[in-house]
Design a protein around this motif. Structure first.
Motif, PDB file in Angstrom:
ATOM      1  N   ARG A   1      44.917  39.943 -51.681  1.00  0.00           N
ATOM      2  CA  ARG A   1      43.748  39.190 -52.127  1.00  0.00           C
ATOM      3  C   ARG A   1      43.528  39.431 -53.614  1.00  0.00           C
ATOM      4  O   ARG A   1      43.735  40.536 -54.123  1.00  0.00           O
ATOM      5  CB  ARG A   1      42.489  39.583 -51.357  1.00  0.00           C
ATOM      6  CG  ARG A   1      42.612  39.491 -49.850  1.00  0.00           C
ATOM      7  CD  ARG A   1      43.131  38.141 -49.373  1.00  0.00           C
ATOM      8  NE  ARG A   1      42.360  37.021 -49.871  1.00  0.00           N
ATOM      9  CZ  ARG A   1      42.729  35.745 -49.731  1.00  0.00           C
ATOM     10  NH1 ARG A   1      43.881  35.455 -49.141  1.00  0.00           N
ATOM     11  NH2 ARG A   1      41.964  34.781 -50.194  1.00  0.00           N
TER      12      ARG A   1
ATOM     13  N   ALA B   1      35.616  48.041 -49.096  1.00  0.00           N
ATOM     14  CA  ALA B   1      35.535  46.696 -48.540  1.00  0.00           C
ATOM     15  C   ALA B   1      35.887  45.712 -49.643  1.00  0.00           C
ATOM     16  O   ALA B   1      35.531  45.929 -50.801  1.00  0.00           O
ATOM     17  CB  ALA B   1      34.122  46.404 -48.009  1.00  0.00           C
TER      18      ALA B   1
ATOM     19  N   GLU C   1      34.769  43.201 -51.060  1.00  0.00           N
ATOM     20  CA  GLU C   1      33.635  42.399 -51.466  1.00  0.00           C
ATOM     21  C   GLU C   1      33.410  42.625 -52.955  1.00  0.00           C
ATOM     22  O   GLU C   1      33.611  43.727 -53.473  1.00  0.00           O
ATOM     23  CB  GLU C   1      32.371  42.798 -50.695  1.00  0.00           C
ATOM     24  CG  GLU C   1      32.553  42.905 -49.193  1.00  0.00           C
ATOM     25  CD  GLU C   1      32.795  41.567 -48.525  1.00  0.00           C
ATOM     26  OE1 GLU C   1      32.435  40.537 -49.122  1.00  0.00           O
ATOM     27  OE2 GLU C   1      33.343  41.555 -47.413  1.00  0.00           O
TER      28      GLU C   1
ATOM     29  N   TRP D   1      29.595  39.044 -52.953  1.00  0.00           N
ATOM     30  CA  TRP D   1      30.340  37.842 -52.606  1.00  0.00           C
ATOM     31  C   TRP D   1      31.528  38.224 -51.728  1.00  0.00           C
ATOM     32  O   TRP D   1      32.192  39.232 -51.969  1.00  0.00           O
ATOM     33  CB  TRP D   1      30.868  37.144 -53.868  1.00  0.00           C
ATOM     34  CG  TRP D   1      29.850  36.914 -54.928  1.00  0.00           C
ATOM     35  CD1 TRP D   1      29.489  37.762 -55.939  1.00  0.00           C
ATOM     36  CD2 TRP D   1      29.031  35.753 -55.083  1.00  0.00           C
ATOM     37  NE1 TRP D   1      28.521  37.200 -56.717  1.00  0.00           N
ATOM     38  CE2 TRP D   1      28.214  35.961 -56.230  1.00  0.00           C
ATOM     39  CE3 TRP D   1      28.932  34.547 -54.395  1.00  0.00           C
ATOM     40  CZ2 TRP D   1      27.299  35.014 -56.674  1.00  0.00           C
ATOM     41  CZ3 TRP D   1      28.023  33.595 -54.830  1.00  0.00           C
ATOM     42  CH2 TRP D   1      27.213  33.828 -55.960  1.00  0.00           C
ATOM     43  N   ASP D   2      31.806  37.398 -50.720  1.00  0.00           N
ATOM     44  CA  ASP D   2      33.010  37.581 -49.929  1.00  0.00           C
ATOM     45  C   ASP D   2      34.210  37.197 -50.790  1.00  0.00           C
ATOM     46  O   ASP D   2      34.289  36.092 -51.309  1.00  0.00           O
ATOM     47  CB  ASP D   2      32.960  36.693 -48.681  1.00  0.00           C
ATOM     48  CG  ASP D   2      34.174  36.899 -47.797  1.00  0.00           C
ATOM     49  OD1 ASP D   2      35.217  36.273 -48.084  1.00  0.00           O
ATOM     50  OD2 ASP D   2      34.091  37.677 -46.842  1.00  0.00           O
TER      51      ASP D   2
ATOM     52  N   SER E   1      37.296  36.655 -50.097  1.00  0.00           N
ATOM     53  CA  SER E   1      38.247  35.677 -49.558  1.00  0.00           C
ATOM     54  C   SER E   1      37.723  34.258 -49.668  1.00  0.00           C
ATOM     55  O   SER E   1      38.434  33.353 -50.099  1.00  0.00           O
ATOM     56  CB  SER E   1      38.573  36.007 -48.100  1.00  0.00           C
ATOM     57  OG  SER E   1      39.172  37.271 -47.990  1.00  0.00           O
ATOM     58  N   SER E   2      36.469  34.062 -49.295  1.00  0.00           N
ATOM     59  CA  SER E   2      35.908  32.714 -49.255  1.00  0.00           C
ATOM     60  C   SER E   2      34.996  32.397 -50.423  1.00  0.00           C
ATOM     61  O   SER E   2      34.703  31.225 -50.683  1.00  0.00           O
ATOM     62  CB  SER E   2      35.123  32.526 -47.955  1.00  0.00           C
ATOM     63  OG  SER E   2      33.981  33.382 -47.937  1.00  0.00           O
TER      64      SER E   2
ATOM     65  N   ARG F   1      27.129  36.843 -49.794  1.00  0.00           N
ATOM     66  CA  ARG F   1      26.838  37.767 -48.704  1.00  0.00           C
ATOM     67  C   ARG F   1      25.369  38.175 -48.711  1.00  0.00           C
ATOM     68  O   ARG F   1      24.700  38.144 -47.687  1.00  0.00           O
ATOM     69  CB  ARG F   1      27.733  39.000 -48.812  1.00  0.00           C
ATOM     70  CG  ARG F   1      29.203  38.735 -48.559  1.00  0.00           C
ATOM     71  CD  ARG F   1      29.454  38.393 -47.092  1.00  0.00           C
ATOM     72  NE  ARG F   1      28.941  39.415 -46.200  1.00  0.00           N
ATOM     73  CZ  ARG F   1      29.604  40.510 -45.854  1.00  0.00           C
ATOM     74  NH1 ARG F   1      30.820  40.726 -46.316  1.00  0.00           N
ATOM     75  NH2 ARG F   1      29.066  41.387 -45.026  1.00  0.00           N
TER      76      ARG F   1
ATOM     77  N   GLU G   1      27.650  45.936 -46.558  1.00  0.00           N
ATOM     78  CA  GLU G   1      27.251  45.036 -45.481  1.00  0.00           C
ATOM     79  C   GLU G   1      25.956  44.294 -45.783  1.00  0.00           C
ATOM     80  O   GLU G   1      25.836  43.095 -45.546  1.00  0.00           O
ATOM     81  CB  GLU G   1      27.084  45.806 -44.166  1.00  0.00           C
ATOM     82  CG  GLU G   1      28.332  46.521 -43.697  1.00  0.00           C
ATOM     83  CD  GLU G   1      28.518  47.879 -44.359  1.00  0.00           C
ATOM     84  OE1 GLU G   1      27.579  48.350 -45.051  1.00  0.00           O
ATOM     85  OE2 GLU G   1      29.602  48.474 -44.208  1.00  0.00           O
TER      86      GLU G   1
END
Length: 449
Positions: free
Chosen positions: A114, A158, A160, A176-177, A179-180, A184, A231
């Protein structure tokens, strides 16, 4: 009885041999027997910077990037022959890759497969946007513009992305995620709060090929230090840990100890190192050390007037080396001043050549090992002080590439027009990639029959 025991032992050994438990080990550079075999040769897809290194070099993902060109090397993830599609991407000017420091403008974070790009603009001193890249397709899949004054970090545990905009009375955090690109959460932390990168033993300064690995971040307020949960953005303030006076410039994490280092003060160049107490073993109440910052290798900083370059690591090899004007102080990064330390002569500093060796360098004097063992040499015979270890047994000295055996004899030699690098994930002594004129060549170790 004795014979039955021997027969039983023999049966076990034969069984292990049959199962392959004592099968010959795979060839690797540095084992004294293996020599290079050319595995692949392809046209150099993107040239490095003038220093021979790429702004982005992530061998594990097969990525090379410099300026507006980002490529994925065909077959880069598999050296056993499996083909992986390569691609070449022309990046927008905003996301041109020129910085080696992940999180700054014109840089990238890479973790596994990623990628997050961090953009910059001429009218902005810091990051201007973030974008996600899908390495399997070579496409930018999402983008978010950032307000002025933004900082960009990667959560350590993580994938993020955290963006932060801090003002004197509050700090706005957004996750922010990666991957997408989906939002968040957002959280406003009140008060005079800053976000400071927190590396595990100065990861960026000590390891080649890493991009955001080994560094998280901490929230730093005048009277406390905290962490952020990826999270939901929950903030946890660390009990009993209060920052030292001054501006905390970096945070180092070693085991369960947090070490804060202030920037040198303007005029006096005085800085402070404060280490937290620990919970392991018998524990202790931490340690503190104040000194006048002076890095012999650094130019004088325009703002402070001090010889200070925060790109130079404080952790070298396994040692914490504080650039004290009275003479650099060599400490164990975990125990610090709680154990006896060693002071170097004024003007001397410590660096590493890519091995576990910590080398003391001083003007007009030959290099020496910080902690020699017997008659261990500083470097193999015939190599200059600029030599660096690429992988076990493989050295680069300027343009020269050398593979040496255990006695320092040359098994193979060549030249490279870029900074050679090892294949990540293949272990020490695995394949090596270098530049042969206009070609990018990968060598793998084979037995010298």
């Amino acid at each position: 009885m004795r014979h039955r025991w021997r027969r039983g032992l023999l049966a076990v050994v034969v069984g292990l041999l049959a199962a392959g438990c004592f099968a010959p080990s795979e060839p690797m550079f540095g084992d004294g027997d293996s020599v290079p075999e050319e595995f692949s040769r392809l046209p150099l897809p993107v040239r490095p910077d003038s220093d021979g290194a790429w702004a982005l070099n992530a061998p594990g993902a097969g990525l090379l990037g410099q300026g507006r060109t980002l490529v994925r090397l065909e077959g880069a993830k598999n050296l056993e022959g499996a083909e992986n599609p390569g691609w070449r991407l022309a990046l927008p000017a905003e996301f041109a890759l020129t910085s080696h420091q992940p999180g700054t403008a014109h840089s990238a974070f890479v973790r596994a497969d990623r990628v997050v790009l961090v953009g910059g603009r001429d009218d902005r001193s810091g990051p201007s946007a973030i974008a996600g890249l899908a390495p399997e397709r070579g496409l930018v899949t999402w983008r978010h513009a950032l307000p002025p004054g933004s900082q960009v970090f990667l959560f350590e545990d993580a994938f993020e992305v955290l963006t932060a905009v801090c003002h004197p009375d509050s700090c706005l955090l957004t996750a922010w995620d990666a991957s997408s690109g989906a939002l968040r959460w957002t959280r406003t932390v009140p008060g005079a709060v800053r976000v400071v990168e927190a590396c595990r033993v100065d990861a960026h300064g000590t390891v080649d090929g890493l991009s955001g690995v080994g560094c998280g971040f901490r929230l730093v307020a005048p009277d406390r230090v905290g962490t952020v949960a990826p999270e939901d953005g929950g903030v946890s303030w660390e009990t009993g840990l209060r920052p030292p006076d001054g501006t905390v410039d970096r945070i180092l994490v070693t085991g369960d100890r947090v070490i804060m280092v202030t920037a040198p003060a303007e005029g006096s160049c005085r800085a402070t190192v404060l280490a937290s107490g620990v919970t392991s073993g018998d524990g202790d109440r931490g340690w503190r050390y104040s000194f006048v910052w002076d890095q012999p290798r650094a130019p004088r900083d325009a703002r402070t007037g001090c010889r200070w370059d925060r790109a130079l690591p404080l952790v070298v090899g396994f040692r914490l080396v504080l650039p004290d004007a009275e003479g650099a102080l060599d400490l164990d990064p975990h125990f610090g001043t709680l154990r006896p330390s060693q002071r170097l002569a004024p003007g001397a500093y410590v660096l590493t050549d890519g091995t576990s060796n910590e080398i003391v360098r001083a003007p007009g004097r030959p290099d020496r090992l910080l902690h020699p063992i017997g008659d261990q040499p500083v470097r193999p015979h015939g190599l200059s002080p600029a030599a660096r270890s690429v992988t076990h047994g493989f050295w680069q000295d300027g343009r020269r590439l050398l593979l040496l055996d255990h006695e320092g004899h040359t098994l193979w030699k060549g030249t490279s027009d870029c900074r050679a690098f090892p294949k990540v994930g293949k272990g020490v002594g695995g394949p090596v990639t270098y530049c042969d004129g206009d070609d990018l060549v990968t060598l793998r170790p084979v037995r010298d029959d």
